[in-house]
Design a protein around this motif. Structure first.
Motif, PDB file in Angstrom:
ATOM      1  N   LEU A  79       0.517  -0.716   0.050  1.00  0.00           N
ATOM      2  CA  LEU A  79      -0.023  -0.255   0.288  1.00  0.00           C
ATOM      3  C   LEU A  79       1.402   1.417   0.347  1.00  0.00           C
ATOM      4  CD1 LEU A  79      -2.996  -0.412   2.769  1.00  0.00           C
ATOM      5  CD2 LEU A  79      -3.288  -0.541  -0.058  1.00  0.00           C
ATOM      6  N   VAL A  80       2.114   1.269   0.378  1.00  0.00           N
ATOM      7  CA  VAL A  80       2.895   2.482   0.456  1.00  0.00           C
ATOM      8  C   VAL A  80       3.182   2.889  -0.584  1.00  0.00           C
ATOM      9  CG1 VAL A  80       4.912   3.131   1.879  1.00  0.00           C
ATOM     10  CG2 VAL A  80       3.049   2.314   3.142  1.00  0.00           C
ATOM     11  N   TYR A  81       4.025   1.437  -1.579  1.00  0.00           N
ATOM     12  CA  TYR A  81       4.230   2.393  -2.156  1.00  0.00           C
ATOM     13  C   TYR A  81       3.660   2.376  -3.451  1.00  0.00           C
ATOM     14  CZ  TYR A  81       8.759  -0.805  -1.893  1.00  0.00           C
ATOM     15  OH  TYR A  81      10.360  -0.832  -1.472  1.00  0.00           O
ATOM     16  N   ARG A  82       2.418   2.199  -3.727  1.00  0.00           N
ATOM     17  CA  ARG A  82       0.665   2.488  -4.603  1.00  0.00           C
ATOM     18  C   ARG A  82       0.876   3.848  -3.862  1.00  0.00           C
ATOM     19  NH1 ARG A  82      -1.472  -3.159  -3.612  1.00  0.00           N
ATOM     20  NH2 ARG A  82      -0.166  -4.585  -5.398  1.00  0.00           N
ATOM     21  N   ALA A  83       1.159   4.439  -2.893  1.00  0.00           N
ATOM     22  CA  ALA A  83       0.925   5.509  -2.786  1.00  0.00           C
ATOM     23  C   ALA A  83       1.665   6.320  -3.427  1.00  0.00           C
ATOM     24  CB  ALA A  83       0.566   5.708  -0.747  1.00  0.00           C
ATOM     25  N   PHE A  84       2.762   5.624  -3.034  1.00  0.00           N
ATOM     26  CA  PHE A  84       3.669   6.894  -3.666  1.00  0.00           C
ATOM     27  C   PHE A  84       4.323   6.722  -5.496  1.00  0.00           C
ATOM     28  CE2 PHE A  84       4.148   7.234   0.459  1.00  0.00           C
ATOM     29  CZ  PHE A  84       5.043   9.037   1.112  1.00  0.00           C
ATOM     30  N   GLY A  85       2.778   5.709  -6.044  1.00  0.00           N
ATOM     31  CA  GLY A  85       3.119   5.064  -7.521  1.00  0.00           C
ATOM     32  C   GLY A  85       4.405   4.829  -7.787  1.00  0.00           C
ATOM     33  N   SER A  86       4.348   3.652  -7.110  1.00  0.00           N
ATOM     34  CA  SER A  86       5.467   2.972  -7.219  1.00  0.00           C
ATOM     35  C   SER A  86       5.481   1.779  -7.074  1.00  0.00           C
ATOM     36  CB  SER A  86       6.704   3.083  -6.325  1.00  0.00           C
ATOM     37  OG  SER A  86       7.797   4.373  -6.133  1.00  0.00           O
ATOM     38  N   THR A  87       6.113   0.555  -8.040  1.00  0.00           N
ATOM     39  CA  THR A  87       5.109  -0.421  -8.067  1.00  0.00           C
ATOM     40  C   THR A  87       6.123  -1.322  -6.752  1.00  0.00           C
ATOM     41  OG1 THR A  87       5.661  -0.860 -10.474  1.00  0.00           O
ATOM     42  CG2 THR A  87       5.751  -2.876  -9.608  1.00  0.00           C
ATOM     43  N   PRO A  88       4.972  -2.257  -6.093  1.00  0.00           N
ATOM     44  CA  PRO A  88       5.763  -2.665  -5.178  1.00  0.00           C
ATOM     45  C   PRO A  88       6.770  -4.240  -5.653  1.00  0.00           C
ATOM     46  CG  PRO A  88       3.354  -2.775  -4.892  1.00  0.00           C
ATOM     47  CD  PRO A  88       3.999  -2.500  -6.392  1.00  0.00           C
ATOM     48  N   PRO A  89       7.764  -4.155  -4.648  1.00  0.00           N
ATOM     49  CA  PRO A  89       8.738  -5.671  -4.478  1.00  0.00           C
ATOM     50  C   PRO A  89       7.711  -6.763  -4.695  1.00  0.00           C
ATOM     51  CG  PRO A  89       8.418  -4.342  -2.648  1.00  0.00           C
ATOM     52  CD  PRO A  89       7.517  -3.627  -3.320  1.00  0.00           C
ATOM     53  N   ALA A  90       8.190  -8.026  -5.470  1.00  0.00           N
ATOM     54  CA  ALA A  90       7.718  -9.002  -5.484  1.00  0.00           C
ATOM     55  C   ALA A  90       8.415  -9.387  -4.229  1.00  0.00           C
ATOM     56  CB  ALA A  90       9.070  -9.941  -6.680  1.00  0.00           C
ATOM     57  N   PRO A  91       6.969 -10.426  -3.718  1.00  0.00           N
ATOM     58  CA  PRO A  91       7.456 -10.988  -2.749  1.00  0.00           C
ATOM     59  C   PRO A  91       7.930 -11.954  -2.437  1.00  0.00           C
ATOM     60  CG  PRO A  91       4.594 -11.477  -3.639  1.00  0.00           C
ATOM     61  CD  PRO A  91       5.774 -10.744  -4.482  1.00  0.00           C
ATOM     62  N   GLN A  92       8.567 -12.110  -1.466  1.00  0.00           N
ATOM     63  CA  GLN A  92      10.419 -12.919  -0.950  1.00  0.00           C
ATOM     64  C   GLN A  92      10.484 -13.800  -1.078  1.00  0.00           C
ATOM     65  OE1 GLN A  92      12.061 -12.051   2.215  1.00  0.00           O
ATOM     66  NE2 GLN A  92      13.522 -12.436   1.784  1.00  0.00           N
ATOM     67  N   GLN A  93      10.237 -15.355  -2.063  1.00  0.00           N
ATOM     68  CA  GLN A  93       9.909 -16.759  -2.085  1.00  0.00           C
ATOM     69  C   GLN A  93      10.746 -17.576  -0.497  1.00  0.00           C
ATOM     70  OE1 GLN A  93      11.120 -17.769  -5.749  1.00  0.00           O
ATOM     71  NE2 GLN A  93       9.581 -16.847  -6.864  1.00  0.00           N
ATOM     72  N   GLN A  94      10.102 -18.426  -0.160  1.00  0.00           N
ATOM     73  CA  GLN A  94      10.569 -18.854   0.800  1.00  0.00           C
ATOM     74  C   GLN A  94      12.316 -19.312   0.560  1.00  0.00           C
ATOM     75  OE1 GLN A  94       9.103 -19.442   3.641  1.00  0.00           O
ATOM     76  NE2 GLN A  94      10.337 -20.525   4.307  1.00  0.00           N
ATOM     77  N   GLY A  95      13.384 -19.172   1.020  1.00  0.00           N
ATOM     78  CA  GLY A  95      14.526 -19.863   0.510  1.00  0.00           C
ATOM     79  C   GLY A  95      15.772 -18.617   0.372  1.00  0.00           C
ATOM     80  N   ALA A  96      15.078 -17.753  -0.117  1.00  0.00           N
ATOM     81  CA  ALA A  96      15.936 -16.583  -0.344  1.00  0.00           C
ATOM     82  C   ALA A  96      16.748 -16.222   0.922  1.00  0.00           C
ATOM     83  CB  ALA A  96      14.432 -15.456  -0.598  1.00  0.00           C
ATOM     84  N   PRO A  97      17.939 -14.990   0.172  1.00  0.00           N
ATOM     85  CA  PRO A  97      18.908 -14.502   0.452  1.00  0.00           C
ATOM     86  C   PRO A  97      18.703 -14.636   2.332  1.00  0.00           C
ATOM     87  CG  PRO A  97      18.516 -13.098  -0.233  1.00  0.00           C
ATOM     88  CD  PRO A  97      17.303 -13.893  -0.721  1.00  0.00           C
ATOM     89  N   GLY A  98      18.969 -15.849   2.921  1.00  0.00           N
ATOM     90  CA  GLY A  98      19.485 -16.094   4.538  1.00  0.00           C
ATOM     91  C   GLY A  98      18.858 -17.067   5.291  1.00  0.00           C
ATOM     92  N   GLY A  99      18.054 -18.598   3.471  1.00  0.00           N
ATOM     93  CA  GLY A  99      18.125 -18.828   3.885  1.00  0.00           C
ATOM     94  C   GLY A  99      18.353 -20.468   2.315  1.00  0.00           C
ATOM     95  N   ALA A 100      17.443 -20.869   1.754  1.00  0.00           N
ATOM     96  CA  ALA A 100      17.817 -22.442   1.357  1.00  0.00           C
ATOM     97  C   ALA A 100      19.574 -21.644   0.296  1.00  0.00           C
ATOM     98  CB  ALA A 100      17.326 -23.085   0.518  1.00  0.00           C
ATOM     99  N   GLU A 101      18.890 -20.923  -0.402  1.00  0.00           N
ATOM    100  CA  GLU A 101      19.782 -20.263  -1.278  1.00  0.00           C
ATOM    101  C   GLU A 101      21.584 -20.003  -0.539  1.00  0.00           C
ATOM    102  OE1 GLU A 101      22.703 -18.264  -3.810  1.00  0.00           O
ATOM    103  OE2 GLU A 101      21.419 -17.043  -2.034  1.00  0.00           O
TER     104      GLU A 101
END
Length: 382
Positions: A219-241
């Motif tokens: 909502l914050v991103y859209r309120a400022f006219g920006s594209t929201p970031p993609a949802p962080q997938q399980q195993g992103a930095p700090g996880g499996a990878e």
């Protein structure tokens, strides 16, 4: 039922249901208000003397190796070097352990003010997830998130409910009155603290909601006219990878850190610290975070992207290059603690948290008196 009365009953019910959790968040928020300054003062003995500060720093790989020998089996997860030659190098081993290392002789100085750090760590756990452990942390995080959301409604609806209808009522609502007891005292304190803390509480609580919920960030991103970031997938930095990363070659690490330091001195001469997450990723450029302040000013932070093979700078991502939504989201993190405004901001956030604790106490006290009065009237009627 009139709308104002309906909102009042929802306001009261929400306060009673979420009051205990809101009180915990408020009290722990007060306790954490000056943690940065408390740690800096408690650990000032770790600073090098003038003679040692004049010597060249050891390679960062050697500093990490010295710290790792004292850290057990947990691998290093982050290394931070400060521009102040008297300051030790900070090496983190996960969230649970941080070691300080003398930058010129490699001596491991220990974990700093361990008692204070342990106490602040416990308070932070209570603030984030009610001190629940393991898999239960997700439950604790959900509870505090819901409490933040309820508290935001309570703060917004409270101002609307108690807006005075006359100048006399306004005077009684914005100043503490002496000689009051019981219900009259609680009512006066609830009004005064609610009005004076309204704006900082909206900022603190709203930012807490954004921190708690990905949908609020979008909502914050859209309120400022920006594209929201993609949802962080399980195993992103700090996880499996991250778990599949290979141990970092010391020579490669030193080469990257030296190149980053040279570029930082050129591009950000006023830098205060540079930090690198470990182990290095085998995919894509290596990211080194540069901070020209104390870590609480998003507009003073940037990222150096280095080629892992050649150590050449691929890109320097600055605050000015970010989208408006990304900038707003970054500021909300530090507005939540007040640190974005320095000591003055921390003080305002601390006083707002203290006021919210009193608001919970007086609100529940008023609700209990109302309930007791209703029970007494019911007994008389029967």
């Amino acid at each position: 039922m009139p709308l104002r009365k309906l909102i009042f009953w929802i306001h009261l019910t929400a306060g009673v249901l979420a009051g205990v959790v809101i009180f915990i968040l408020s009290v722990t928020g007060v306790a954490l208000a000056y943690q940065r300054q408390m740690l800096a003062r408690a650990e000032r003995g770790l600073r090098a003397n003038d003679a040692d500060a004049m010597r060249p720093s050891l390679p960062v790989s050697q500093l990490i190796a010295n710290a790792a020998a004292s850290a057990g089996d947990t691998p290093a997860s982050n290394v931070t070097l400060r521009s102040d030659p008297h300051a030790p190098v900070t090496i983190a081993f996960g969230r649970e352990k941080t070691l300080f290392v003398h930058r010129t002789n490699g001596t491991v100085l220990g974990e700093g003010a361990t008692g204070l750090r342990r106490a602040l760590h416990t308070i932070e756990d209570a603030h984030r997830w009610l001190m629940l452990d393991g898999d239960s942390r997700d439950t604790g995080k959900k509870i505090t998130g819901v409490a933040n959301l309820i508290f935001l409604f309570i703060v917004l609806s409270g101002l609307w409910i108690w807006v005075p209808k006359s100048k006399k009522m306004l005077r009684n609502a914005i100043w503490f009155r002496g000689g009051l007891r019981g219900k009259a005292r609680d009512f006066n304190w609830h009004n005064v603290l609610g009005i004076w803390s309204f704006l900082p509480l909206v900022i603190v609580v709203f930012s807490g909601v954004v921190i708690s919920y990905p949908w609020a960030t979008r909502l914050v991103y859209r309120a400022f006219g920006s594209t929201p970031p993609a949802p962080q997938q399980q195993g992103a930095p700090g996880g499996a990878e991250r778990g599949n990363r290979k141990p970092t070659d010391p020579a490669k690490l030193d080469r990257l850190f030296t190149a980053a330091l040279a570029e930082t001195n050129r591009a950000v001469p006023q830098w205060q610290s540079i930090s690198l997450r470990l182990p290095l990723s085998s995919k894509g450029p290596v990211t080194i975070n540069v901070d020209a302040a104390n870590g609480t000013r998003p507009d003073k932070r940037s990222q150096l992207m280095l080629d892992p093979k050649t150590a050449e700078v691929v890109e320097h991502k600055t605050y000015a290059q970010q989208e408006a939504g990304q900038k707003a989201r970054a500021w909300l993190r530090w507005l939540h603690t007040g640190e974005a405004g320095g000591v003055a901001g921390q003080t305002i956030a601390m006083l707002a948290s203290l006021a919210s604790a009193v608001l919970v106490w007086t609100g529940i006290a008023l609700a209990l008196r109302r309930f007791r009065g209703w029970m007494n009237r019911k007994e008389v009627a029967s």
